[in-house]
Scaffold this motif. Structure first.
Motif, PDB file in Angstrom:
ATOM      1  N   LEU A 152      17.670  -1.061 -25.321  1.00 31.27           N
ATOM      2  CA  LEU A 152      18.842  -1.488 -26.379  1.00 31.27           C
ATOM      3  C   LEU A 152      19.834  -1.445 -25.408  1.00 31.27           C
ATOM      4  O   LEU A 152      21.087  -2.486 -26.352  1.00 31.27           O
ATOM      5  CB  LEU A 152      18.821  -0.022 -26.121  1.00 31.27           C
ATOM      6  CG  LEU A 152      17.717  -0.198 -27.694  1.00 31.27           C
ATOM      7  CD1 LEU A 152      17.872   1.601 -27.907  1.00 31.27           C
ATOM      8  CD2 LEU A 152      17.083  -0.884 -28.927  1.00 31.27           C
ATOM      9  N   GLN A 153      20.184  -0.674 -24.128  1.00 29.38           N
ATOM     10  CA  GLN A 153      21.586  -1.378 -23.533  1.00 29.38           C
ATOM     11  C   GLN A 153      22.030  -2.702 -23.070  1.00 29.38           C
ATOM     12  O   GLN A 153      22.684  -2.907 -23.419  1.00 29.38           O
ATOM     13  CB  GLN A 153      21.440  -0.497 -22.749  1.00 29.38           C
ATOM     14  CG  GLN A 153      21.768   0.996 -22.393  1.00 29.38           C
ATOM     15  CD  GLN A 153      21.195   1.834 -21.671  1.00 29.38           C
ATOM     16  OE1 GLN A 153      21.104   1.443 -20.539  1.00 29.38           O
ATOM     17  NE2 GLN A 153      21.894   3.262 -21.212  1.00 29.38           N
ATOM     18  N   ARG A 164      23.087  -4.562 -25.933  1.00 28.04           N
ATOM     19  CA  ARG A 164      24.172  -4.247 -27.025  1.00 28.04           C
ATOM     20  C   ARG A 164      24.789  -5.058 -25.016  1.00 28.04           C
ATOM     21  O   ARG A 164      26.044  -6.029 -26.239  1.00 28.04           O
ATOM     22  CB  ARG A 164      24.504  -3.011 -26.464  1.00 28.04           C
ATOM     23  CG  ARG A 164      25.766  -2.542 -27.084  1.00 28.04           C
ATOM     24  CD  ARG A 164      26.160  -1.208 -26.858  1.00 28.04           C
ATOM     25  NE  ARG A 164      26.940  -1.198 -26.844  1.00 28.04           N
ATOM     26  CZ  ARG A 164      28.435  -0.375 -26.491  1.00 28.04           C
ATOM     27  NH1 ARG A 164      27.715  -0.265 -24.802  1.00 28.04           N
ATOM     28  NH2 ARG A 164      29.508   0.099 -26.253  1.00 28.04           N
ATOM     29  N   ILE A 205      24.815   3.640 -26.035  1.00 32.16           N
ATOM     30  CA  ILE A 205      24.166   2.661 -26.462  1.00 32.16           C
ATOM     31  C   ILE A 205      25.114   1.904 -27.695  1.00 32.16           C
ATOM     32  O   ILE A 205      25.137   0.913 -29.208  1.00 32.16           O
ATOM     33  CB  ILE A 205      22.740   1.926 -27.120  1.00 32.16           C
ATOM     34  CG1 ILE A 205      23.080   3.735 -27.992  1.00 32.16           C
ATOM     35  CG2 ILE A 205      21.787   2.123 -26.224  1.00 32.16           C
ATOM     36  CD1 ILE A 205      21.455   3.466 -29.065  1.00 32.16           C
ATOM     37  N   VAL A 243      24.341  -2.973 -32.193  1.00 37.73           N
ATOM     38  CA  VAL A 243      23.165  -2.002 -32.240  1.00 37.73           C
ATOM     39  C   VAL A 243      22.981  -0.813 -33.391  1.00 37.73           C
ATOM     40  O   VAL A 243      24.137  -0.570 -33.183  1.00 37.73           O
ATOM     41  CB  VAL A 243      22.526  -1.208 -31.051  1.00 37.73           C
ATOM     42  CG1 VAL A 243      21.511  -0.327 -31.363  1.00 37.73           C
ATOM     43  CG2 VAL A 243      22.642  -2.564 -29.333  1.00 37.73           C
TER      44      VAL A 243
END
Length: 199
Positions: A83-84, A87, A113, A93
């Motif tokens: 997820l990071q 982003r 995030i 996100v």
């Protein structure tokens, strides 16, 4: 490589360019090759790809929706690192969960995030226009029902975004089906993994 003394990499690139230019089917072949290579790389990391075209669509993701806050539970998890990375690559996100908005927002801030943006309580959204404004402006939406998650995905897609939905529970099945790309985190054979492009 043999006659012009080009590098091996340069020779491969020239060969592929000639192949694509000579035959329209060359582009078709290269797209399938890229999907295959992407699926093979994901497979090495434990992902099972059920829809080969999803690999290319995943690469074009504009908005990544996370439908279950329990995916954020482990600070060193591959999910959080992924997820990071999305982003950091400029992908928006959005966390859309049934959990309380303030709790969800704190979790998201803690793992890095989201660092700003709006936090919305989906229970206060009375009509489609309010839902549209919320999902287009917010980074965290709490108290969201299964139907609302599905509607949020539709709104994002109708706004011209390539949407990937990351889901874990069966309540996210409708949102998973509405997304351009879906990633399920569930035991093999579960409803979410069965409907997802990859799990």
């Amino acid at each position: 490589f043999m006659f012009r003394y080009e590098s091996f990499q340069g020779s491969i690139i020239s060969m592929c360019s000639a192949f694509v230019a000579a035959m329209p089917i060359g582009m078709y072949f290269l797209i399938h090759l890229a999907n295959f290579v992407g699926a093979a790389r994901l497979s090495k990391k434990g992902m099972k790809v059920q829809e080969k075209r999803a690999v290319m669509r995943l690469a074009g993701t504009d908005v990544l929706c996370v439908g279950d806050s329990s995916l954020l539970g482990e600070s060193d998890s591959t999910v959080i690192k992924t997820l990071q990375a999305f982003r950091d690559d400029g992908v928006r996100v959005i966390l859309i969960s049934k959990e309380e908005p303030e709790v969800l927002f704190e979790k998201a801030k803690r793992i890095g995030i989201v660092d700003g943006g709006q936090c919305v309580d989906a229970a206060t959204l009375g009509d489609m226009e309010a839902m549209r404004k919320a999902v287009l402006r917010s980074t965290v939406i709490g108290n969201a029902t299964s139907l609302q998650k599905s509607i949020f995905v539709d709104i994002l897609r109708e706004s011209g975004n390539m949407v990937t939905m990351v889901a874990k529970s069966e309540e996210d099945c409708a949102a998973v089906q509405n997304a351009d790309v879906s990633v399920g985190f569930a035991p093999q054979g579960g409803d979410v993994s069965g409907l997802s492009d990859m799990y």
